[in-house]
Design a protein around this motif. Structure first.
Motif, PDB file in Angstrom:
ATOM      1  N   MET A 151       0.838  -1.196   0.000  1.00 48.19           N
ATOM      2  CA  MET A 151       0.000   0.000   0.000  1.00 48.19           C
ATOM      3  C   MET A 151       0.876   1.251   0.000  1.00 48.19           C
ATOM      4  N   ILE A 152       0.411   2.297  -0.667  1.00 49.27           N
ATOM      5  CA  ILE A 152       1.103   3.585  -0.665  1.00 49.27           C
ATOM      6  C   ILE A 152       0.081   4.681  -0.377  1.00 49.27           C
ATOM      7  N   ILE A 153       0.397   5.534   0.604  1.00 46.28           N
ATOM      8  CA  ILE A 153      -0.440   6.674   0.940  1.00 46.28           C
ATOM      9  C   ILE A 153       0.373   7.944   0.740  1.00 46.28           C
ATOM     10  N   ASP A 154      -0.124   8.847  -0.078  1.00 48.78           N
ATOM     11  CA  ASP A 154       0.509  10.158  -0.269  1.00 48.78           C
ATOM     12  C   ASP A 154      -0.118  11.107   0.746  1.00 48.78           C
ATOM     13  N   PHE A 155       0.663  11.537   1.731  1.00 53.11           N
ATOM     14  CA  PHE A 155       0.100  12.269   2.851  1.00 53.11           C
ATOM     15  C   PHE A 155       0.030  13.783   2.644  1.00 53.11           C
ATOM     16  N   HIS A 156       0.396  14.266   1.463  1.00 48.15           N
ATOM     17  CA  HIS A 156       0.405  15.728   1.268  1.00 48.15           C
ATOM     18  C   HIS A 156       0.067  16.055  -0.184  1.00 48.15           C
ATOM     19  N   THR A 157      -1.209  16.339  -0.428  1.00 48.99           N
ATOM     20  CA  THR A 157      -1.649  16.744  -1.762  1.00 48.99           C
ATOM     21  C   THR A 157      -2.610  17.922  -1.628  1.00 48.99           C
ATOM     22  N   HIS A 158      -2.897  18.535  -2.762  1.00 52.78           N
ATOM     23  CA  HIS A 158      -3.828  19.661  -2.795  1.00 52.78           C
ATOM     24  C   HIS A 158      -4.781  19.509  -3.974  1.00 52.78           C
ATOM     25  N   THR A 159      -6.037  19.831  -3.758  1.00 52.14           N
ATOM     26  CA  THR A 159      -7.010  19.896  -4.846  1.00 52.14           C
ATOM     27  C   THR A 159      -7.817  21.176  -4.691  1.00 52.14           C
ATOM     28  N   SER A 196       0.126   5.976 -10.745  1.00 49.35           N
ATOM     29  CA  SER A 196       1.350   5.967  -9.944  1.00 49.35           C
ATOM     30  C   SER A 196       1.391   4.838  -8.928  1.00 49.35           C
ATOM     31  N   GLY A 197       0.296   4.096  -8.796  1.00 54.29           N
ATOM     32  CA  GLY A 197       0.260   3.027  -7.817  1.00 54.29           C
ATOM     33  C   GLY A 197       0.056   3.525  -6.402  1.00 54.29           C
ATOM     34  N   VAL A 198      -0.531   4.719  -6.264  1.00 54.81           N
ATOM     35  CA  VAL A 198      -0.826   5.280  -4.942  1.00 54.81           C
ATOM     36  C   VAL A 198      -2.259   4.912  -4.576  1.00 54.81           C
ATOM     37  N   ASP A 199      -2.445   4.299  -3.416  1.00 50.86           N
ATOM     38  CA  ASP A 199      -3.764   3.802  -3.023  1.00 50.86           C
ATOM     39  C   ASP A 199      -4.657   4.883  -2.435  1.00 50.86           C
ATOM     40  N   TYR A 200      -4.078   5.752  -1.607  1.00 52.50           N
ATOM     41  CA  TYR A 200      -4.840   6.826  -0.958  1.00 52.50           C
ATOM     42  C   TYR A 200      -4.022   8.110  -0.985  1.00 52.50           C
ATOM     43  N   SER A 201      -4.717   9.234  -0.993  1.00 52.47           N
ATOM     44  CA  SER A 201      -4.049  10.526  -0.860  1.00 52.47           C
ATOM     45  C   SER A 201      -4.747  11.344   0.215  1.00 52.47           C
ATOM     46  N   VAL A 202      -3.959  12.163   0.902  1.00 57.20           N
ATOM     47  CA  VAL A 202      -4.472  13.072   1.919  1.00 57.20           C
ATOM     48  C   VAL A 202      -4.445  14.481   1.348  1.00 57.20           C
ATOM     49  N   LYS A 221     -14.006   9.368   0.496  1.00 61.78           N
ATOM     50  CA  LYS A 221     -14.553   9.010  -0.810  1.00 61.78           C
ATOM     51  C   LYS A 221     -13.461   9.059  -1.874  1.00 61.78           C
ATOM     52  N   ASN A 222     -13.575   8.163  -2.861  1.00 59.29           N
ATOM     53  CA  ASN A 222     -12.614   8.123  -3.972  1.00 59.29           C
ATOM     54  C   ASN A 222     -11.172   8.019  -3.485  1.00 59.29           C
ATOM     55  N   GLU A 282      10.436   0.774   4.488  1.00 56.17           N
ATOM     56  CA  GLU A 282       9.629   1.246   3.347  1.00 56.17           C
ATOM     57  C   GLU A 282       8.144   1.230   3.693  1.00 56.17           C
ATOM     58  N   ASP A 283       7.708   0.149   4.310  1.00 54.47           N
ATOM     59  CA  ASP A 283       6.293   0.039   4.672  1.00 54.47           C
ATOM     60  C   ASP A 283       5.885   1.130   5.661  1.00 54.47           C
ATOM     61  N   LYS A 284       6.768   1.429   6.615  1.00 52.98           N
ATOM     62  CA  LYS A 284       6.474   2.515   7.562  1.00 52.98           C
ATOM     63  C   LYS A 284       6.302   3.837   6.825  1.00 52.98           C
ATOM     64  N   ILE A 285       7.207   4.117   5.929  1.00 53.92           N
ATOM     65  CA  ILE A 285       7.191   5.394   5.200  1.00 53.92           C
ATOM     66  C   ILE A 285       6.010   5.464   4.242  1.00 53.92           C
ATOM     67  N   PHE A 286       5.769   4.405   3.507  1.00 49.35           N
ATOM     68  CA  PHE A 286       4.736   4.420   2.470  1.00 49.35           C
ATOM     69  C   PHE A 286       3.311   4.388   3.027  1.00 49.35           C
ATOM     70  N   TYR A 287       3.095   3.649   4.148  1.00 52.79           N
ATOM     71  CA  TYR A 287       1.698   3.573   4.579  1.00 52.79           C
ATOM     72  C   TYR A 287       1.462   3.328   6.065  1.00 52.79           C
ATOM     73  N   GLN A 288       2.348   2.629   6.759  1.00 51.81           N
ATOM     74  CA  GLN A 288       2.024   2.261   8.125  1.00 51.81           C
ATOM     75  C   GLN A 288       1.900   3.457   9.055  1.00 51.81           C
ATOM     76  N   ASN A 289       2.819   4.412   8.952  1.00 52.83           N
ATOM     77  CA  ASN A 289       2.740   5.610   9.786  1.00 52.83           C
ATOM     78  C   ASN A 289       1.465   6.397   9.479  1.00 52.83           C
TER      79      ASN A 289
END
Length: 265
Positions: free
Chosen positions: A1-9, A46-52, A76-77, A251-258
């Motif tokens: 899993m990959i979570i991008d913790f910093h995005t803007h829309t 990009s293979g990113v599962d979730y974004s914040v 959502k989404n 890697e797992d900590k950085i990408f999604y666990q934290n």
């Protein structure tokens, strides 16, 4: 899993104008259009599962609309949202209560866009009350390219704020841009090892070697993968993290666990 913790829309009807303004002001080229749909498309590629998504209230009157929209869209989404609050908020308790009751994980502060130093008493009051409610606080740290003449969140300001906030701030404060964009010698000297999270937004492509040093020394258990989309390519940032050769555990900590711990997933 990959979570991008910093995005803007930005809302579809405002995105083009807003991106153009920010691009010209900061002298930076956007990678994508800045809409929610463009972000979800980028995530799939990009293979990113979730974004914040991290909205910012540049005026107090924007808070209610931003927080209502964030609450409606949260989860959502594959997008999670932070709440927004301005340092001149007229009802700090009510605003934070709404954010907490709406299921948002925390609040985003932007000292440069909000024109307030990070250790200002107004921010201290907001953060104390946020931490009391179990909310996280994520703040822009270091130079902002749109406001290069004055930095509103330096490592020294962060240290001063932490001294005033005390133990409730431990592991509840998230410093964007690895603790201070373009202030990395100070970050390494003053912030490494403190009980704060740091995200990798926008930094990796600018300073890949320095980023690796900060991550190594601060520890993978306090690092959040982040791109700052639409100002960076998520796929490129994934490749950079993978190129560092971290252990699978780190890697797992950085990408999604934290991130999962913060988001309550």
């Amino acid at each position: 899993m990959i979570i991008d913790f910093h995005t803007h829309t930005f809302p579809d009807k405002m995105a083009e104008k807003t991106i153009a303004f920010l691009s010209e002001k900061g002298g930076i080229k956007p990678y994508r259009e800045g809409t929610a749909s463009s972000l979800t498309e980028l995530m799939k590629r990009s293979g990113v599962d979730y974004s914040v998504v991290l909205p910012v209230a540049t005026l107090p009157k924007q808070e209610k609309t931003i927080n209502r929209t964030s609450a409606e869209l949260n989860g959502k989404n594959n997008l999670f949202f932070a709440g927004a609050i301005h340092p001149d908020c007229e009802d700090v308790d009510g605003t934070l209560d709404y954010i907490k009751e709406s299921g948002l994980f925390g609040i985003k502060l932007h000292p440069d866009y909000q024109g307030v130093h990070f250790d200002d008493g107004r921010y201290i009051n907001i953060m104390k009350k946020a931490f009391e409610r179990g909310l996280y606080v994520i703040t822009h740290a270091g130079l902002d390219v749109g406001y290069p003449d004055h930095i509103h969140c330096t490592p020294d300001m962060i240290l001063n704020a932490l001294s005033k906030l005390g133990s409730p701030a431990e592991n509840k404060l998230i410093l964007a841009h690895l603790g201070g964009f373009q202030l990395y010698d100070e970050v390494l000297e003053k912030l490494i090892g403190l009980p704060v999270f740091m995200d990798t937004a926008v930094v990796l492509s600018y300073y890949p070697e320095k980023s690796r040093e900060i991550i190594d020394r601060h520890g993978a258990d306090k690092i959040l993968f982040a791109s700052d989309s639409p100002w960076a390519d998520q796929a490129e940032f994934v490749k950079i993290i993978k190129s560092y050769g971290f252990s699978k555990e780190d890697e797992d900590k950085i990408f999604y666990q934290n991130a999962c711990k913060i988001l309550g997933l």
